[in-house]
Write a protein that holds these residues in place. Structure first.
Motif, short mmCIF file in Angstrom:
data_model
loop_
_atom_site.label_atom_id
_atom_site.label_comp_id
_atom_site.label_asym_id
_atom_site.label_seq_id
_atom_site.Cartn_x
_atom_site.Cartn_y
_atom_site.Cartn_z
N UNK A 82 2.22 -11.69 -5.11
CA UNK A 82 2.62 -10.80 -4.02
C UNK A 82 2.03 -9.42 -4.25
N UNK A 83 1.33 -8.90 -3.22
CA UNK A 83 0.78 -7.56 -3.32
C UNK A 83 1.86 -6.51 -3.11
N UNK A 84 1.51 -5.26 -3.42
CA UNK A 84 2.50 -4.20 -3.31
C UNK A 84 2.95 -4.01 -1.86
N UNK A 85 2.06 -4.23 -0.91
CA UNK A 85 2.43 -4.08 0.51
C UNK A 85 3.49 -5.11 0.89
N UNK A 86 3.27 -6.36 0.47
CA UNK A 86 4.24 -7.42 0.77
C UNK A 86 5.57 -7.14 0.08
N UNK A 87 5.50 -6.56 -1.12
CA UNK A 87 6.73 -6.23 -1.84
C UNK A 87 7.53 -5.14 -1.10
N UNK A 88 6.81 -4.17 -0.53
CA UNK A 88 7.49 -3.12 0.25
C UNK A 88 8.26 -3.74 1.42
N UNK A 89 7.66 -4.73 2.06
CA UNK A 89 8.32 -5.41 3.17
C UNK A 89 9.53 -6.18 2.67
N UNK A 90 9.35 -6.92 1.57
CA UNK A 90 10.45 -7.72 1.01
C UNK A 90 11.63 -6.84 0.61
N UNK A 91 11.34 -5.65 0.16
CA UNK A 91 12.41 -4.76 -0.30
C UNK A 91 13.02 -3.95 0.85
N UNK A 92 12.51 -4.14 2.05
CA UNK A 92 13.08 -3.45 3.21
C UNK A 92 12.68 -2.00 3.29
N UNK A 93 11.55 -1.64 2.70
CA UNK A 93 11.12 -0.24 2.63
C UNK A 93 10.23 0.19 3.79
N UNK A 94 9.52 -0.74 4.37
CA UNK A 94 8.50 -0.39 5.36
C UNK A 94 9.13 -0.22 6.75
N UNK A 95 8.83 0.91 7.40
CA UNK A 95 9.37 1.17 8.74
C UNK A 95 8.25 1.07 9.79
N UNK A 96 7.27 2.01 9.74
CA UNK A 96 6.19 2.01 10.73
C UNK A 96 4.85 2.22 10.02
N UNK A 97 3.80 1.70 10.61
CA UNK A 97 2.47 1.83 10.02
C UNK A 97 1.44 1.89 11.15
N UNK A 98 0.38 2.67 10.94
CA UNK A 98 -0.61 2.86 12.01
C UNK A 98 -1.49 1.62 12.22
N UNK A 99 -1.90 0.98 11.15
CA UNK A 99 -2.75 -0.20 11.26
C UNK A 99 -2.41 -1.12 10.08
N UNK A 100 -1.59 -2.12 10.36
CA UNK A 100 -1.05 -2.94 9.27
C UNK A 100 -2.14 -3.62 8.45
N UNK A 101 -3.15 -4.16 9.11
CA UNK A 101 -4.20 -4.87 8.38
C UNK A 101 -4.95 -3.94 7.44
N UNK A 102 -5.35 -2.77 7.95
CA UNK A 102 -6.08 -1.80 7.13
C UNK A 102 -5.23 -1.30 5.96
N UNK A 103 -4.00 -0.93 6.25
CA UNK A 103 -3.13 -0.36 5.22
C UNK A 103 -2.82 -1.39 4.15
N UNK A 104 -2.56 -2.62 4.56
CA UNK A 104 -2.29 -3.68 3.58
C UNK A 104 -3.47 -3.86 2.63
N UNK A 105 -4.65 -3.92 3.19
CA UNK A 105 -5.84 -4.13 2.35
C UNK A 105 -6.05 -2.96 1.39
N UNK A 106 -5.84 -1.74 1.88
CA UNK A 106 -6.07 -0.56 1.05
C UNK A 106 -5.10 -0.48 -0.12
N UNK A 107 -3.80 -0.61 0.17
CA UNK A 107 -2.82 -0.41 -0.91
C UNK A 107 -2.82 -1.59 -1.88
N UNK A 108 -3.04 -2.80 -1.39
CA UNK A 108 -3.08 -3.96 -2.29
C UNK A 108 -4.29 -3.91 -3.21
N UNK A 109 -5.39 -3.31 -2.71
CA UNK A 109 -6.62 -3.21 -3.52
C UNK A 109 -6.63 -1.94 -4.37
N UNK A 110 -5.61 -1.10 -4.26
CA UNK A 110 -5.56 0.14 -5.04
C UNK A 110 -6.58 1.17 -4.57
N UNK A 111 -6.91 1.14 -3.27
CA UNK A 111 -7.95 2.04 -2.74
C UNK A 111 -7.38 3.20 -1.92
#
Length: 407
Positions: free
Chosen positions: A1-30
């Motif tokens: 599980x990437x950090x983005x998916x973990x944020x969702x699992x933990x109920x932390x994520x509210x709104x995001x501008x572009x889910x696909x882009x943000x998921x790829x960036x934070x999971x890849x550490x970029x």
């Protein structure tokens, strides 16, 4: 599980501008991301806690945090969620508060020179010396007043009247993101969900001025089961500074959360594995109290260190079992606080902070909610003499609030 998916699992994520882009960036550490902290006090509080935990989670995944302290925006104050204008602070007070923040943040994130090491910047470095006319021409022209007036962050202030002074806050915050993008390659902003309008203003400004994409993500506000913000007590905010809120009181705050909030807080605030937390979801009674102890211990360890967490837990357990403890919170009563060689129960409850006022103290006594030693006190005129106080007197208000008074 990437950090983005973990944020969702933990109920932390509210709104995001572009889910696909943000998921790829934070999971890849970029992601080079920032969170802003306006220095309105000389300590961070529980309201900042989730932001600090988020910074820690993302840094652990290889992303680079920027802690932005508002030496410039702090001269105005964020109007979001407020019905009144914030008190203006001096530059000296703001500078002192920023220094205090850095020391507290170091418990959560690592500062240094590495690719994922955190840096701290102060927006006073670019905001305080702006040329007003140039700023209006270059930045002000990018904002629609109609759009700004519709922003959620101004809703409550509009009821009593929004000053032009505060109206500038959104533009200032957007300009922060723009400068951080230029100076540090900052491509993402995180913050509480009440900041969404301000954060979108920043992504829009970067797109209009630079033709580049930047992203924003908000985290769920920390609310209790009644929909109210957590981190407040009868005596005020729950601070991260041990001199403002003792490790014991910090521990007790989390030990006493409502049953309905325990699992949510464990998921959102601790770093315990999700599979361990899910095993607690069916706990009831004594087992649920065990979950509260785990929550209180883990969060006190995060903020104050393992040694202080152990002391706080030992003191809390000792008090609940009726025993004394060297780590119990203690109020040192001074001779000059005595009257005729003693102190009445109302004075003691008020001095120790167990009650917010003398009236509050009298009500608690008369309603049977106060215990001194092993005896319930129902007479608000009850006086304890110096000899009793020298031995140490354990006061209790309700079932969960304790303190030892020693002359």
């Amino acid at each position: 599980m990437g950090v983005y998916e973990e944020l969702i699992e933990r109920g932390l994520l509210a709104q995001v501008t572009d889910e696909t882009e943000v998921r790829e960036m934070v999971n890849a550490g970029k992601a080079t991301f920032y969170i802003g902290f306006d220095p309105t006090a000389d300590s961070l509080h529980v309201g900042h806690f989730m932001a600090l935990c988020l910074m820690k989670r993302l840094q652990m995944a290889g992303n680079k945090p920027i802690a932005l302290v508002g030496g410039g925006t702090g001269m105005i104050g964020d109007p979001s969620g407020r019905t009144d204008m914030r008190q203006m602070m001096t530059k000296e007070t703001i500078a002192h508060n920023c220094d205090c923040f850095r020391r507290q943040m170091e418990r959560f994130i690592h500062f240094g020179e590495g690719s994922s090491d955190a840096i701290m910047v102060n927006n006073g470095d670019w905001l305080l010396d702006l040329n007003y006319i140039e700023f209006l021409r270059e930045i002000g022209a990018c904002f629609s007043v109609n759009h700004m007036l519709a922003a959620r962050c101004y809703e409550q202030r509009m009821e009593k009247g929004l000053t032009f002074f505060e109206f500038n806050y959104m533009i200032m915050q957007a300009y922060d993101f723009y400068r951080l993008y230029l100076d540090y390659g900052c491509n993402m902003q995180f913050g509480g969900d009440d900041q969404w309008s301000n954060m979108l203003a920043g992504t829009d400004l970067i797109r209009k001025k630079l033709g580049k994409d930047a992203h924003a993500m908000t985290i769920t506000l920390l609310l209790n089961s009644e929909g109210k913000k957590m981190g407040k007590t009868a005596s005020g905010a729950v601070w991260l500074d041990p001199n403002k809120t003792s490790p014991y009181d910090f521990y007790q705050y989390w030990r006493n959360v409502d049953d309905a909030d325990v699992i949510k807080c464990l998921k959102m605030l601790t770093f315990l594995p999700l599979e361990d937390i899910k095993k607690m979801e069916d706990w009831e009674g004594a087992k649920l109290n065990e979950a509260k102890e785990i929550l209180a211990y883990e969060l006190t360890k995060l903020v104050h260190g393992e040694e202080e967490a152990k002391k706080a837990q030992e003191a809390a357990r000792a008090v609940f079992s009726g025993a004394d403890s060297e780590h119990m919170p203690t109020y040192q009563l001074k001779e000059e606080e005595l009257t005729d060689g003693g102190a009445d129960i109302v004075t003691l409850l008020t001095l120790t902070g167990l009650c917010s006022s003398r009236g509050d103290a009298r009500r608690n006594v008369e309603q049977g909610g106060v215990t001194a030693g092993d005896e319930k006190v129902t007479d608000s005129k009850k006086v304890f003499d110096a000899e009793e106080l020298k031995k140490g007197l354990i006061l209790r208000r309700g079932k969960k609030n304790f303190i030892k008074v020693v002359l």
